[in-house]
Design a protein around this motif. Structure first.
Motif, short mmCIF file in Angstrom:
data_model
loop_
_atom_site.label_atom_id
_atom_site.label_comp_id
_atom_site.label_asym_id
_atom_site.label_seq_id
_atom_site.Cartn_x
_atom_site.Cartn_y
_atom_site.Cartn_z
N GLU A 1 0.83 -1.21 0.00
CA GLU A 1 0.00 0.00 0.00
C GLU A 1 0.87 1.26 0.00
O GLU A 1 0.54 2.25 -0.65
N ARG A 2 2.00 1.20 0.73
CA ARG A 2 2.87 2.37 0.79
C ARG A 2 3.45 2.69 -0.59
O ARG A 2 3.43 3.82 -1.03
N HIS A 3 3.93 1.65 -1.27
CA HIS A 3 4.46 1.86 -2.62
C HIS A 3 3.42 2.46 -3.55
O HIS A 3 3.71 3.35 -4.34
N LEU A 4 2.20 1.96 -3.44
CA LEU A 4 1.16 2.46 -4.34
C LEU A 4 0.89 3.94 -4.10
O LEU A 4 0.55 4.68 -5.02
N GLN A 5 1.07 4.40 -2.87
CA GLN A 5 0.95 5.83 -2.57
C GLN A 5 2.07 6.62 -3.24
O GLN A 5 1.84 7.62 -3.91
N LEU A 6 3.33 6.15 -3.02
CA LEU A 6 4.49 6.86 -3.57
C LEU A 6 4.42 6.98 -5.08
O LEU A 6 4.82 8.00 -5.66
N LEU A 7 3.88 5.94 -5.71
CA LEU A 7 3.88 5.89 -7.17
C LEU A 7 2.89 6.86 -7.79
O LEU A 7 2.81 6.98 -9.00
N ARG A 8 2.14 7.56 -6.96
CA ARG A 8 1.27 8.60 -7.53
C ARG A 8 2.06 9.87 -7.81
O ARG A 8 1.55 10.81 -8.40
N PHE A 9 3.31 9.93 -7.33
CA PHE A 9 4.22 11.05 -7.61
C PHE A 9 3.60 12.40 -7.34
O PHE A 9 3.68 13.31 -8.16
N ARG A 10 3.00 12.53 -6.17
CA ARG A 10 2.36 13.82 -5.84
C ARG A 10 3.36 14.94 -5.74
O ARG A 10 3.01 16.10 -5.89
#
Lengths: 507, 522
Positions: free
Chosen positions: A162-171
């Motif tokens: 879940e953490r990686h999926l957050q980072l990969l949004r490149f906010r």
């Protein structure tokens, strides 16, 4: 992380080529009825059943591995169905996630993040099912699966996902590096996170932003497309990595669905046969070199399914033989018996139960059929030539340890010639280590073997009572010279053959 | 290149013809098209257009030694790792040319210079790689030994060494350039790379436990255009500013080495294609089971050829079989001329393979005179000074003269060109006249040929010619003994016997007891 329910330590490869002659085998043995029953109206299940059944096993240990999983599945069907449903749902939901602009890396990355977020929920549920069923199964395959799910889908791992999926949004923007490729074009792109783990991502970027050794490009109005393109190149690598990850998770669910599907299909068939009052058994696979051959109440499940009524089971005591030769009355059940032998071997080699009360036989290296054909297929070839061409093809495929089923082979020529071709051929096959089961109405052929003094031949005869009725039972017995076509003629024509006709061809 | 005399500067000719001949060879005789030799050349040079190989096929060699000079090279390359060496070299030289063209098109100074640098690196790699492999290979062919010496001298020269050093230095500096970009809002920042870890790799390894079999490549194909857009150029400007040393080295290289292609290397690159192109055809023939051999050339007119065939026809069949699957059968033929025998007189049914054989005969001598391997299992051939032909005319002849007259005029021309060292192919001569005319005229032509003592083949419908004199040999196009409507396309001095159709059908299918045991014992 693989289901490994069909092989102890390998994947099932549906794309592997089928053994040669599979199509003919399926037609001659009437496997369609069997596969229909396995599918139970579900197209996917039928396809799974077909793929697995037609890619046979040749090692007894591989067969018993599947038999154990099959027993577990029959005993704990509700759990197996639950996991199968979940895998099916995951596969179905992925299809519903639409991607916009998946022809550019950012669109592709976005879709992969979305799909993986969905999968995370399924993985959580899968792990919960595993937890709830610890210790329930007795087969190595299913015990291993439960253990794998528990260790690979740990809480920690699922959180990390879940953490990686957050980072990969490149906010907070994309940080990337490149080298000079051909003609100084940017190449070998990489995406980066912080090299200083103590500082978080956002703080790191802020620091970086203020550094004076960086040269700035302020994007000109109208150059937004150019920026998007360059940024796309920058994240292409990571978008590819994530798409691949997504594909692998999807493929895990597909495999799980596929492999469990086979056992559910087997359960469907089991229900049908038992429902029609017939026995089933887990066959005893013997090594290819063994000559054990035993069956009790062996029947053709395809015929049972098609007729929906009763079938006659037959016994076979043929230990130590390499040739089973079936003779006797037309319409006496010879072909059905031959089919039952072939189907039992096919089902055993798939890891399924057999349609018999008991069945043990060596696991054949290959199963092939050579049946008399009604239609002449190849233009320009006479009927005998067509038969010879097909037989020659089968010989190309045969290896020692294979089983070949001959049904009235070479009956398209006169009996003397047909018997001469067939007897030489069969002897050569048996002497080369091929097992043969042969149905023939040719007394010449059967008598050749009866008088040969060989001890590796099992003779069976289709029973015909004194009054001419058939019992469809195969009884041990040497061939008898009279053909029973006369009976058939009488029944259908309502009169006996004329004397002239009876004299028939000499021999 | 001076000092010790070296072998020929050409790998095609032991003593090269004048450059003018090479560029503008003498016009080829009409036999070139009659024999379908133009089709063969077309198939051979296909895919090698940039090397302009066609003229070489119109220049037959005049001595057995010159033929052997080429045969040696063919043999050295035929099915040996050296072919790969040469292919590698050609591929690299092709890249060099493409890069030089591309460099011209670049607007940005450093894009252009980077291409020039890569081209030079490829060239240096091609030349040194070729030399290295030639030195490893057991080369005995005179042409290749000579070339290896010349190449070694070039690679050992100071000019080449300086080129290599400056190129290597600039390449290293450019390869070490790595920069970081931060995309945020409407600003891009460019900086030198500082060893940040690869997040893509981290993602891949995190999800590795789901790794399944197979899978597709998810990399999207990025724009392949070699030029840069405005934004890319802006980035490059900043990169140049961030790495002054690397781009300084690039500048130094380009200014010191404006030109570096050596003309001898360029010539070799072209000439070796003659061999490579022909061997490609040889490979595809062999792959479909057709024999190819090195003819033994002599100045004697005793010839013996085993299993030859019409190469143009075979190549058409190969091309068709790529579309249709399964090559159509190509029938091979043998012939022999010994003692006084000079002329093969071919008779037999229409569409029986007579003309095909005549073409094959002519092609053999053409190919042999070019130093090429020929269709067949074995061939002993006479080195002809010319291959001449006279083919019967098609229907679309402009009827300025009568057909017979035209035939006669052209036959006379052909005979005038022929010497005792020539090969003459006469196909269906005088077929447009009466049998009586044709017989008389043909006898006269054969008498001339016989007197010349030239080698030849004569396809005719006049059976009488088959036994003309002691110099003629009769060849007959065969038919199936059991069914005379079936042509075998085999030409034989004697027709073959028939065969029996028996109850050995099973045997024929390999299903007798013994054959089945043999088949299963494999």
């Amino acid at each position: 992380m693989k289901p490994h329910l069909l092989f102890a330590d390998d994947d099932f490869r549906p794309e592997d080529p089928l053994p040669p002659g599979t199509e003919t085998l399926g037609e001659d043995l009437g496997l369609a009825a069997l596969l229909d029953a396995m599918g139970g109206g579900d197209g996917h299940l039928r396809a799974v059943a077909t793929a697995v059944t037609l890619h046979p096993l040749t090692e007894p240990s591989a067969i018993t591995y599947r038999q154990a999983v099959l027993s577990d599945c029959l005993d704990h069907r509700e759990v197996v169905e639950q996991i199968h449903e979940l895998a099916e749902a995951a596969v179905a939901e992925e299809k519903k996630v639409w991607g916009v602009f998946t022809n550019v890396p950012s669109g592709r990355l976005h879709r992969a993040v979305g799909v993986l977020a969905l999968f995370t929920a399924h993985l959580h549920r899968l792990r919960a099912i595993a937890d709830a069923n610890t210790g329930r199964f007795s087969s190595e395959g299913l015990r291993q699966l439960v253990a794998t799910l528990q260790s690979e889908l740990s809480d920690e791992y699922l959180e990390g996902m879940e953490r990686h999926l957050q980072l990969l949004r490149f906010r907070s923007g994309v940080l990337s590096s490149a080298g000079l490729g051909l003609g100084a074009k940017a190449g070998d792109w990489r995406v980066h996170l912080s090299t200083q783990p103590a500082i978080n991502w956002w703080q790191r970027l802020r620091l970086w932003w203020r550094r004076s050794d960086a040269l700035r490009i302020v994007v000109r109005p109208g150059d937004d497309d150019l920026v998007a393109e360059l940024r796309g190149q920058a994240i292409n690598e990571v978008a590819a990595a994530l798409s691949e990850a997504m594909e692998h998770v999807l493929s895990f669910f597909s495999s799980l669905r596929f492999e469990l599907g086979f056992y559910l299909a087997a359960a469907n068939l089991h229900d049908r046969l038992v429902g029609l009052g017939q026995p089933t058994c887990l066959p005893t696979p013997a090594p290819g070199t063994s000559t054990v051959l035993q069956a009790r109440d062996l029947y053709d499940p395809g015929l049972l399914l098609r007729s929906g009524g009763t079938v006659v089971g037959n016994d076979l005591d043929a230990d130590g033989t390499s040739l089973v030769l079936v003779t006797g009355a037309n319409q006496g059940g010879k072909s059905t018996f031959l089919r039952a032998m072939g189907v039992a071997q096919v089902m055993m080699r798939a890891g399924l139960f057999a349609a018999a009360r008991s069945f043990s036989a060596p696991v054949a290296r290959g199963v092939f059929t050579h049946y008399e054909r009604e239609e002449t297929s190849k233009a320009g070839l006479g009927k005998l030539e067509e038969e010879l061409a097909r037989m020659s093809q089968v010989v190309d495929w045969l290896t020692p340890g294979s089983l070949v089923l001959l049904n009235e082979s070479f009956s398209s020529t006169n009996e003397a010639e047909g018997a001469a071709i067939a007897s030489g051929l069969i002897e050569a096959l048996v002497e080369s280590g091929v097992r043969v089961a042969c149905v023939t109405h040719s007394f010449e052929l059967a008598d050749h073997f009866a008088r040969s003094g060989r001890d590796d031949v099992a003779f069976l005869r289709a029973e015909r009572r004194e009054d001419g009725t058939r019992t469809y039972r195969m009884l041990p017995g040497a061939p008898a010279p009279t053909s029973h076509g006369e009976d058939l003629y009488r029944r259908i024509f309502g009169r006996a053959l004329a004397d002239d006709a009876r004299r028939g061809p000499p021999g | 290149m001076s000092g010790v005399p070296m072998g020929s500067a050409s790998v095609l000719f032991p003593s090269p013809p004048s450059p003018a001949t090479e560029i503008d060879p003498p016009t080829v005789p009409s036999s070139f098209t009659d024999l379908d030799f133009d089709q063969i050349v077309k198939a051979v040079v296909a895919g090698h257009d940039e090397y302009r190989l066609r003229p070489y096929f119109g220049l037959p060699l005049e001595s057995v030694d010159a033929v052997v000079y080429r045969q040696e090279v063919f043999a050295a390359l035929d099915g040996t790792p050296l072919t790969e060496t040469m292919d590698n070299f050609s591929d690299r030289m092709r890249s060099v040319r493409a890069m030089l063209t591309l460099a011209e098109e670049m607007r940005h100074r450093y894009q252009r210079r980077c291409w020039l640098l890569t081209a030079a690196a490829t060239y240096v790699g091609a030349v040194t790689g070729l030399l290295g492999e030639l030195e490893q290979a057991p080369v005995t062919a005179r042409a290749l030994v000579g070339w290896r010496e010349r190449l070694a001298r070039y690679v050992g020269s100071e000019a080449f060494e300086t080129l290599r050093q400056d190129m290597t230095e600039a390449r290293g500096a450019i390869a070490r350039v790595r920069y970081t970009l931060l995309f945020y809002a409407r600003v891009i920042r460019v900086r030198r790379f500082e060893g940040e870890t690869d997040y893509g790799e981290e993602i891949a390894s995190f999800f590795a436990r789901f790794q399944q079999r197979g899978g597709t490549d998810h990399h999207l194909e990025m724009s392949g255009r070699p030029t840069m857009n405005r934004l890319e150029q802006q980035v490059l400007d900043r990169v140049v500013a961030l790495f002054p040393d690397a781009f300084g080295a690039l500048d130094r290289f380009c200014e010191a080495h404006p030109v570096w292609l050596d003309q001898l290397v360029v010539r070799f690159d072209r000439e070796i294609q003659f061999y490579l192109a022909y061997l490609e055809v040889v490979r595809s023939l062999r792959a479909s089971g057709l024999p190819v051999c090195y003819p033994v050339l002599t100045s004697s007119k005793d010839e013996a050829v085993h299993s030859t065939y019409d190469l143009a026809l075979a190549l058409r069949r190969l091309a068709q079989s790529e579309e249709a699957g399964g090559p159509g059968a190509v029938v091979t033929n043998d012939y022999r001329l010994s003692g006084p025998e000079r002329i093969l007189v071919v008779t037999g049914p229409n569409q029986g393979g007579k003309t095909t054989f005549a073409r094959a005969f002519g092609q053999l001598h053409w190919l042999a005179a070019l130093g090429c391997p020929v269709p067949g299992v074995h061939a002993r051939l006479f080195l002809a000074d010319k291959v001449l032909s006279h083919f019967g005319l098609g229907e679309n002849l402009a009827d300025m003269r009568g057909r017979l007259e035209d035939d006669l005029v052209r036959v006379r021309e052909t005979l005038e060109q022929a010497s005792s060292g020539s090969v003459v192919v006469l196909n269906e001569i005088f077929s447009s006249t009466t049998l009586r005319d044709a017989t008389v005229l043909s006898r006269s032509v054969l008498a001339d040929l016989s007197a010349l003592d030239a080698l030849g083949v004569c396809v005719t419908f006049v059976d009488e010619l088959a036994s003309f004199d002691h110099k003629t040999v009769s060849m007959v196009a065969g038919v199936d003994a059991a069914d005379p409507t079936v042509r075998t396309f085999k030409l034989e001095r004697r027709p073959a016997d028939g065969r029996a159709y028996a109850v050995v059908l099973a045997e024929r299918y390999g299903l007798s007891h013994d054959r089945v045991k043999e088949r299963l014992a494999r």
